[in-house]
Write a protein that holds these residues in place. Sequence first.
Motif, PDB file in Angstrom:
ATOM      1  N   LYS A  55      40.861  46.787  39.501  1.00  0.00           N
ATOM      2  CA  LYS A  55      40.340  46.535  38.147  1.00  0.00           C
ATOM      3  C   LYS A  55      41.139  45.403  37.489  1.00  0.00           C
ATOM      4  O   LYS A  55      40.569  44.509  36.863  1.00  0.00           O
ATOM      5  CB  LYS A  55      40.468  47.834  37.335  1.00  0.00           C
ATOM      6  CG  LYS A  55      39.811  47.776  35.981  1.00  0.00           C
ATOM      7  CD  LYS A  55      39.775  49.161  35.356  1.00  0.00           C
ATOM      8  CE  LYS A  55      39.409  49.075  33.889  1.00  0.00           C
ATOM      9  NZ  LYS A  55      40.533  49.250  32.997  1.00  0.00           N
ATOM     10  N   PHE A  56      42.456  45.449  37.695  1.00  0.00           N
ATOM     11  CA  PHE A  56      43.344  44.447  37.103  1.00  0.00           C
ATOM     12  C   PHE A  56      43.002  43.050  37.638  1.00  0.00           C
ATOM     13  O   PHE A  56      42.809  42.111  36.870  1.00  0.00           O
ATOM     14  CB  PHE A  56      44.794  44.826  37.435  1.00  0.00           C
ATOM     15  CG  PHE A  56      45.816  43.836  36.983  1.00  0.00           C
ATOM     16  CD1 PHE A  56      46.086  43.653  35.630  1.00  0.00           C
ATOM     17  CD2 PHE A  56      46.535  43.087  37.905  1.00  0.00           C
ATOM     18  CE1 PHE A  56      47.042  42.742  35.209  1.00  0.00           C
ATOM     19  CE2 PHE A  56      47.484  42.178  37.495  1.00  0.00           C
ATOM     20  CZ  PHE A  56      47.743  42.003  36.143  1.00  0.00           C
TER      21      PHE A  56
ATOM     22  N   THR B  46      37.841  37.402  36.127  1.00  0.00           N
ATOM     23  CA  THR B  46      36.772  37.122  35.152  1.00  0.00           C
ATOM     24  C   THR B  46      37.273  36.128  34.107  1.00  0.00           C
ATOM     25  O   THR B  46      36.548  35.188  33.729  1.00  0.00           O
ATOM     26  CB  THR B  46      36.336  38.445  34.469  1.00  0.00           C
ATOM     27  OG1 THR B  46      36.097  39.412  35.467  1.00  0.00           O
ATOM     28  CG2 THR B  46      35.101  38.264  33.631  1.00  0.00           C
ATOM     29  N   ILE B  47      38.522  36.311  33.676  1.00  0.00           N
ATOM     30  CA  ILE B  47      39.079  35.392  32.677  1.00  0.00           C
ATOM     31  C   ILE B  47      39.241  33.993  33.287  1.00  0.00           C
ATOM     32  O   ILE B  47      38.910  32.988  32.666  1.00  0.00           O
ATOM     33  CB  ILE B  47      40.436  35.932  32.152  1.00  0.00           C
ATOM     34  CG1 ILE B  47      40.198  37.251  31.418  1.00  0.00           C
ATOM     35  CG2 ILE B  47      41.109  34.930  31.228  1.00  0.00           C
ATOM     36  CD1 ILE B  47      41.452  38.062  31.190  1.00  0.00           C
TER      37      ILE B  47
ATOM     38  N   LEU C 108      43.975  40.026  29.040  1.00  0.00           N
ATOM     39  CA  LEU C 108      44.245  40.848  30.228  1.00  0.00           C
ATOM     40  C   LEU C 108      45.207  41.992  29.887  1.00  0.00           C
ATOM     41  O   LEU C 108      46.335  41.757  29.434  1.00  0.00           O
ATOM     42  CB  LEU C 108      44.832  39.971  31.343  1.00  0.00           C
ATOM     43  CG  LEU C 108      45.020  40.652  32.698  1.00  0.00           C
ATOM     44  CD1 LEU C 108      43.708  41.169  33.256  1.00  0.00           C
ATOM     45  CD2 LEU C 108      45.649  39.682  33.695  1.00  0.00           C
TER      46      LEU C 108
ATOM     47  N   GLU D  81      39.596  41.814  36.379  1.00  0.00           N
ATOM     48  CA  GLU D  81      39.614  41.322  34.991  1.00  0.00           C
ATOM     49  C   GLU D  81      40.266  39.941  34.923  1.00  0.00           C
ATOM     50  O   GLU D  81      39.787  39.050  34.214  1.00  0.00           O
ATOM     51  CB  GLU D  81      40.360  42.312  34.095  1.00  0.00           C
ATOM     52  CG  GLU D  81      39.496  43.516  33.748  1.00  0.00           C
ATOM     53  CD  GLU D  81      40.257  44.587  32.984  1.00  0.00           C
ATOM     54  OE1 GLU D  81      41.439  44.378  32.661  1.00  0.00           O
ATOM     55  OE2 GLU D  81      39.648  45.641  32.737  1.00  0.00           O
TER      56      GLU D  81
ATOM     57  N   THR E  11      37.160  40.280  43.890  1.00  0.00           N
ATOM     58  CA  THR E  11      37.031  39.337  42.782  1.00  0.00           C
ATOM     59  C   THR E  11      35.695  38.589  42.797  1.00  0.00           C
ATOM     60  O   THR E  11      35.284  38.053  41.768  1.00  0.00           O
ATOM     61  CB  THR E  11      38.147  38.279  42.866  1.00  0.00           C
ATOM     62  OG1 THR E  11      38.061  37.657  44.150  1.00  0.00           O
ATOM     63  CG2 THR E  11      39.510  38.911  42.708  1.00  0.00           C
TER      64      THR E  11
END
Lengths: 327, 293
Positions: free
Chosen positions: A226-227, A233-234, A280, A230, A176
């Motif tokens: 990847k999950f 990032t949010i 997401l 993401e 992350t």
Amino acid sequence: MNSPVSYQTNRAAASLYLALGVGLSALAVHFYLSSYYQAILLPTLLTPIFFALALWRWQAASQFKNDPAALLALFMLGVFLLFQPETLSHIDQWYWFGLCYPLLAFYLLPTSASLVFNFFLLVGFIYLRLFDQPFDQIVIFVSYFLLLILIAWIYILRSKIEIKKLDSLIGIDKETGFFNARHLNERLNAEVSRSRLTKKPLSLLLVELHQYPEIEQELGGRLAKKFIFEASTICQSNCRTGDEAYRYDRQTLLLLTPNTTINGSLVLRTRLYHNLLQALVCDVGPLDVSITPLELRAGEQVSEFQARIASSCYHSLSERVVDDLTR
Amino acid sequence: MGLSESMRALTACQLLACGFFALLFGWYSFQGDLLSALFYFSGFLVTSLLLLSDQGGSKNVRFFLSRIFFTCYTLASLVFIYFTDQQNSFLHLSLFLAYPLLALSLLPFRVALVFVLFFSATVNWLLMLQLSGVFRAVYLTTFWLVTLLIILNHLAYFNYCEALKKQLNRDLKTQLLNSQQFLFDLNKEQERARREAVYLGIIYIKSKESFTLKNSNLMAAQFMPYEGVYYLSDDCLAALLPLATIKALKAREKALTAQFPNLTFIAQLAKEGQPLADYLNPGIGGQFLEVKQ
């Protein structure tokens, strides 16, 4: 904390099994051509097993601390070295093959299990191969064998110590880019102390992604990474000036929000929840996320706050309930 | 096995390896085989240095000794192979296989690689002349296979360590937060100071000698938990002081100078619009307050 980075040399190990298999098959062919049928059994039996091990290790890395392929290979090599009828012209040549074993063992299995194999082999050598040798020759052989074990073990221990030292200082989560739980504990201490001095509130948001283990199990590590990336990032885009983001555990992110009351956290929570729902994408169904706001209580110590954070995670609830019942 | 147990096990292994090299040196001296004795004595020196290098000592001395001792070991091995018939000395031949392990344990990766390549090529050439028959083919194949596997293993380990180092936000030697973390926290604290309408102070700590784990921990203990202490270079640390005022910063600087007269403290306030990289050098970024020589 276990680092997500790992180093594996499974393909090199597979090549080694292949080389051993080829060597044994060449030996079997040699015995066949020279009509020495008493010695053909072990090389013929072991050749396909080494080829199978090579294929296995080439396809997949071991998930265990003690690699079963290495355990099997070392056992079979030990059997071969101890029970193969003498095929070479001079007994001394067995010394040399036997002395290769510690290096091979520590390469394939760099754990204490290889020490056990080495000591068993040494005892086997003394009783089965060297019993008719003079005492001083046996002592010299044992010295060489132990010296080779020690040199290999020094190398392995040095590498392990270096990795342990680095592991103990890592503060950033690779997947992350957030700080990890170790850094969080240090920062909590700092922020609680600062909050006490300035009499300003301190709160945080625990973001639990409940589907992360399911994605990891069903769709694999790549999609799980990847999950979580993401999601992070949010979360990062929802951080205000002075807020800090952490990866608390595998499936939990934590946003530390200084100068924020519980009401402010609730507003942030609602905004973050909507952003996660909108942006997401979850491949195993509708997004299942829980966001828990917590605020530092008046007079609360750092350790108490840490314990409250740990007991506020929903995903570890079942473990905690079992723990309570078993007490 | 924890770190301290691993350290103890390593010391014990090195001590035993030293003992075995000494034992073999004694045995061959007793037999009157001086070339073999010389080879094992150089092995004893290498393992002794491995043992001593973990007990501390000067970095420069260790740097030179490791190269000198390992060159001695390499030369002793080659002289031993050149002047002694290796056709039936299987015990010695087995020990040459462990050469890359000793090289990689004692020397940095690139230096060890040069030693290993030189040694392997020379040994290959010498043994080609001395050994014969199938045994020559088998030994040389095994020799190159073992060397290659050990180097591959170390290369994987080296890359792994490099990947781990990228995740570090602390200095390895002092265990303080590193300069990368300093810039990150400086940026965050500046924004926070602007939001809360307070000043951000920085105290640079300069020393004529390098900071060690012990004295950097002592220095970190002089600050509050929310005042981060960072490692900028071997001789320079920095502390970020949120909620600073000019008066308090000067008083702090005076108190620290009185407490640690052999160190230089430079206090300054962080300044708006200054490039962050300037703060890595004391006195360049921000509003300069006072310098103690």
